[in-house]
Design a protein around this motif. Structure first.
Motif, short mmCIF file in Angstrom:
data_model
loop_
_atom_site.label_atom_id
_atom_site.label_comp_id
_atom_site.label_asym_id
_atom_site.label_seq_id
_atom_site.Cartn_x
_atom_site.Cartn_y
_atom_site.Cartn_z
N THR A 119 -2.86 6.85 -9.70
CA THR A 119 -1.97 5.70 -9.81
C THR A 119 -1.21 5.13 -8.88
N SER A 120 -2.23 4.85 -7.92
CA SER A 120 -2.01 4.03 -6.51
C SER A 120 -0.98 4.56 -5.58
N ARG A 147 2.39 2.38 -2.38
CA ARG A 147 1.51 2.53 -3.20
C ARG A 147 0.41 1.52 -2.82
N LEU A 148 -0.86 2.07 -3.00
CA LEU A 148 -1.87 1.45 -2.26
C LEU A 148 -3.06 1.40 -3.33
N ARG A 149 -4.09 0.67 -3.30
CA ARG A 149 -5.23 0.73 -3.93
C ARG A 149 -6.60 1.06 -3.22
N TYR A 150 -6.29 0.87 -1.92
CA TYR A 150 -7.23 1.15 -0.74
C TYR A 150 -6.85 1.46 0.58
N ASP A 163 -2.42 -3.28 -1.34
CA ASP A 163 -1.82 -2.74 -2.60
C ASP A 163 -2.39 -3.28 -3.91
N THR A 164 -1.90 -2.99 -5.05
CA THR A 164 -2.27 -3.36 -6.31
C THR A 164 -2.19 -4.81 -6.54
N SER A 165 -1.37 -5.46 -5.46
CA SER A 165 -1.20 -7.02 -5.63
C SER A 165 -1.96 -7.81 -4.64
N GLY A 187 -2.55 -12.86 4.13
CA GLY A 187 -3.71 -12.82 3.36
C GLY A 187 -3.76 -11.83 2.15
N ARG A 188 -4.88 -12.05 1.48
CA ARG A 188 -5.05 -10.89 0.27
C ARG A 188 -6.51 -10.33 0.22
N LEU A 189 -6.84 -9.43 0.09
CA LEU A 189 -7.90 -8.61 0.10
C LEU A 189 -7.97 -7.41 -0.99
#
Length: 258
Positions: A119-120, A147-150, A163-165, A187-189
């Protein structure tokens, strides 16, 4: 299809050799999805969820345990299973733990392990627990208020997350799994990895690779992202001991030097 991918890889690292980075093909292993390097060791996970360790010029299968993500560093060799349980490599096998479920873990911090849940949510496992765990008992994770995805940490340059964005965050390295807040960066990664020496690399959703520039003792989170030239779309990266390890979208592995 494998032959075409290998041929394109040869063309790719020849082209890159004319740029700031010199890349060569790693010992061949097909269908790799993820790579992690730390303390001179390199591990990968393939599309069948099996993990391999690089020894000399060959890959050696570590276990029949199916892992979604694998990480090696000061805290040891850890992974997350297809069942979302956290595993530690102990005496030649991956042993499962009880506790918080994880999609991704990172063992590159200051003896700590960090990870993100399905759930990030970002968590940290204290060094005493991480180092002592032998496959028995429940691991007690600390929530890090983000909240993070990585998520990736280094003894030298704090923790970095996406994060998820796909926004990128930096935090001072956890001290006993505490932290001093998060700073959102430009930046976006889709993923970011910080090496043991503090260099930071990431991949965006278009498969382009970037290094964080301007990192210093005064500005530990750096100032900008600089493109690392790659002529193939990249899925995943990891950095250790002046080598950048990259996995192409076609599932092959390269290692690069600047």
């Amino acid at each position: 299809m494998k032959g075409i991918a290998a041929f394109l890889l040869v063309l790719c690292y020849l082209a890159i050799s004319d740029a700031a980075w010199t890349c060569t093909e790693a010992p061949r292993l097909y269908n790799v999805q993820q790579v992690d390097a730390g303390q001179g060791k390199v591990v990968v996970r393939d599309s069948n969820y099996y993990t391999y360790f690089l020894g000399g010029y060959s890959w050696y299968k570590l276990s029949t345990t199916r892992l979604r993500h694998v990480s090696v560093g000061p805290a040891g060799l850890w992974g997350t299973g297809t069942d979302n349980r956290v595993y530690k490599y102990v005496a030649g096998q991956f042993l499962p733990s009880s506790g918080v479920s994880m999609l991704q873990v990172d063992a590159g911090g200051d003896d700590q392990v960090v990870g993100v849940t399905p759930t990030s949510y970002a968590y940290c496992l204290r060094s005493a627990s991480a180092l002592a765990y032998s496959g028995v008992g429940t691991l007690s994770w600390s929530y890090l208020s983000r909240r993070l995805r990585y998520f990736s940490c280094s003894p030298q340059n704090g923790c970095w997350g996406v994060d998820t964005s796909y926004r990128v965050y930096y935090s001072v390295k956890p001290s006993n799994c505490g932290h001093s807040g998060w700073r959102v960066l430009n930046g976006r990664l889709k993923m970011v990895e910080v090496g043991t020496d503090g260099r930071v690399f990431g991949v965006n959703t278009a498969g382009q690779v970037f290094e964080r520039a301007g990192i210093s003792s005064r500005i530990p989170y750096g100032t900008s992202w600089v493109t690392v030239p790659m002529c193939m779309s990249i899925r995943h990266v990891s950095y250790d001991l002046r080598k950048l390890w990259v996995v192409t979208n076609s599932g092959l592995v390269m290692h690069c030097k600047s």
